[in-house]
Write a protein that holds these residues in place. Structure first.
Motif, PDB file in Angstrom:
ATOM      1  N   ASP A 135      27.510 -15.677  21.805  1.00 50.77           N
ATOM      2  CA  ASP A 135      27.172 -14.351  21.287  1.00 50.77           C
ATOM      3  C   ASP A 135      25.760 -13.933  21.692  1.00 50.77           C
ATOM      4  OD1 ASP A 135      29.658 -14.226  20.091  1.00 50.77           O
ATOM      5  OD2 ASP A 135      28.928 -14.753  18.079  1.00 50.77           O
ATOM      6  N   ALA A 136      24.893 -14.921  21.929  1.00 54.11           N
ATOM      7  CA  ALA A 136      23.514 -14.626  22.337  1.00 54.11           C
ATOM      8  C   ALA A 136      23.399 -14.338  23.826  1.00 54.11           C
ATOM      9  CB  ALA A 136      22.605 -15.797  21.965  1.00 54.11           C
ATOM     10  N   GLY A 137      24.516 -14.438  24.543  1.00 55.43           N
ATOM     11  CA  GLY A 137      24.514 -14.095  25.964  1.00 55.43           C
ATOM     12  C   GLY A 137      24.695 -15.252  26.918  1.00 55.43           C
ATOM     13  N   PHE A 138      24.865 -16.453  26.407  1.00 56.13           N
ATOM     14  CA  PHE A 138      25.044 -17.603  27.283  1.00 56.13           C
ATOM     15  C   PHE A 138      26.324 -17.453  28.096  1.00 56.13           C
ATOM     16  CE2 PHE A 138      26.808 -21.785  28.183  1.00 56.13           C
ATOM     17  CZ  PHE A 138      25.743 -22.415  28.806  1.00 56.13           C
ATOM     18  N   ASP A 139      26.232 -17.763  29.398  1.00 55.94           N
ATOM     19  CA  ASP A 139      27.369 -17.628  30.313  1.00 55.94           C
ATOM     20  C   ASP A 139      27.868 -19.014  30.715  1.00 55.94           C
ATOM     21  OD1 ASP A 139      29.228 -17.101  32.271  1.00 55.94           O
ATOM     22  OD2 ASP A 139      27.938 -15.747  33.429  1.00 55.94           O
ATOM     23  N   PRO A 140      29.004 -19.464  30.176  1.00 55.37           N
ATOM     24  CA  PRO A 140      29.495 -20.807  30.488  1.00 55.37           C
ATOM     25  C   PRO A 140      30.029 -20.957  31.904  1.00 55.37           C
ATOM     26  CG  PRO A 140      31.063 -19.653  29.093  1.00 55.37           C
ATOM     27  CD  PRO A 140      29.853 -18.772  29.173  1.00 55.37           C
ATOM     28  N   THR A 141      30.156 -19.863  32.656  1.00 58.77           N
ATOM     29  CA  THR A 141      30.642 -19.967  34.035  1.00 58.77           C
ATOM     30  C   THR A 141      29.516 -20.292  35.016  1.00 58.77           C
ATOM     31  OG1 THR A 141      30.353 -17.600  34.558  1.00 58.77           O
ATOM     32  CG2 THR A 141      32.416 -18.267  33.484  1.00 58.77           C
ATOM     33  N   LYS A 142      28.272 -20.261  34.542  1.00 56.59           N
ATOM     34  CA  LYS A 142      27.133 -20.549  35.403  1.00 56.59           C
ATOM     35  C   LYS A 142      26.513 -21.896  35.013  1.00 56.59           C
ATOM     36  CE  LYS A 142      25.924 -15.680  36.131  1.00 56.59           C
ATOM     37  NZ  LYS A 142      24.860 -14.637  35.961  1.00 56.59           N
TER      38      LYS A 142
END
Length: 299
Positions: A166-173
């Motif tokens: 929700d804080a903007g973390f991108d698990p694809t990177k």
């Protein structure tokens, strides 16, 4: 003792251990040849006041951090540990990773003191009052982070992974994670959930660094707790705050899931720095020998 759902601010329960460690980092930084320098550790201790400021002034000679049998080895421990994780982040930067997650961030000031490349976002997870204290102390002095810093106020026994997304973390990177001085404050089940959450949220090329440690024997743990209770000193409650549980060695857990892990015993770090390793039959020696530092990269 700990209880389910307990919480804390910077001067109580688990939160106070962040100040204890910050005081050790400040004492390390004051040495002629420090292993690591955290210029903000002293600010946190002085902002908290009381014994935390007095110990840095040398006006509490009986404080545990001033003792030769525990305090001196513990300060060396924190210097070596800080240096290890600082070097880990240098490697992460060189590898091009631009997402960093600091679990149980406490008074970790790396967002403010390391030379982060442009485009780096650092997510700091911890109890809301702990994060608020750190931000207030540094912002009041005009000190700004050297990367985009995002606070994620969440208890790591809760659904922290969703809060992170929700804080903007991108698990694809690719991302880089640190769990420093954390696992001992989590029950084994929460450690398992933490490792599993990291595994789910990480893309290939991601990194993790963990301070790992074997639990004390049940007999030694019970004796340590009993000694603290008998002493009646509220400042010495360390063993009453830890769970003394371990889900699995970090290197084996991540290694079984395709990560390449490297383990460095804490005593090896001390020797490489030319710092003494306490005798194994002392409490400080036992503490150091139970601890290891682990780095892993996801294939």
């Amino acid at each position: 003792m700990r209880s389910e759902g307990d919480s804390w601010d910077i001067t109580s329960s688990v939160g106070s251990t962040a100040l204890f460690v910050a005081a050790a980092r400040a004492l390390e930084a004051a040495k002629p040849e420090p292993a690591a320098v955290d210029p903000y550790a002293e600010l946190f201790c002085r902002a908290a006041g009381g014994d935390w400021a007095a110990v840095l002034d040398g006006s509490l000679p009986d404080h545990e951090l001033m003792s030769s049998d525990f305090g001196e080895p513990f300060v060396n421990f924190q210097g070596a540990r800080t240096r290890y994780f600082d070097e880990y982040f240098s490697a992460v930067m060189a590898a091009g990773v631009r997402q960093v997650v600091i679990l149980a961030a406490g008074l970790d000031s790396r967002a403010y003191r390391l030379p982060w490349p442009d485009g780096t976002t650092i997510y700091e997870l911890d109890q809301p009052q702990v994060l608020a204290f750190k931000s207030y102390v540094l912002s009041q002095r005009g000190i700004r982070p050297k990367a985009e810093r995002r606070e994620v106020a969440v208890d790591l026994r809760e659904d922290w992974s969703q809060a992170l997304r929700d804080a903007g973390f991108d698990p694809t990177k690719p991302s880089a994670w640190i769990a420093e001085g954390l696992l001992i404050y989590l029950p084994a089940e929460a450690q398992q959930q933490l490792f599993a959450g990291i595994e789910r949220l990480t893309a290939p090329g991601s990194y993790v660094a963990v301070e790992d440690g074997a639990p004390m024997s049940p007999q030694d743990y019970e004796a340590a707790v009993a000694a603290e209770v008998e002493a009646g000193d509220d400042a010495r409650i360390f063993h009453r705050l830890v769970y003394n549980e371990r889900h699995a060695p970090a290197d084996l857990w991540f290694g079984a899931r395709g990560w390449t892990a490297t383990v460095t015993p804490l005593e090896s770090c001390l020797r490489e720095l030319g710092r003494p390793v306490p005798e194994p039959d002392t409490p400080a020696g036992q503490m150091i020998r139970r601890n290891s530092l682990v780095r892993a990269v996801k294939g």
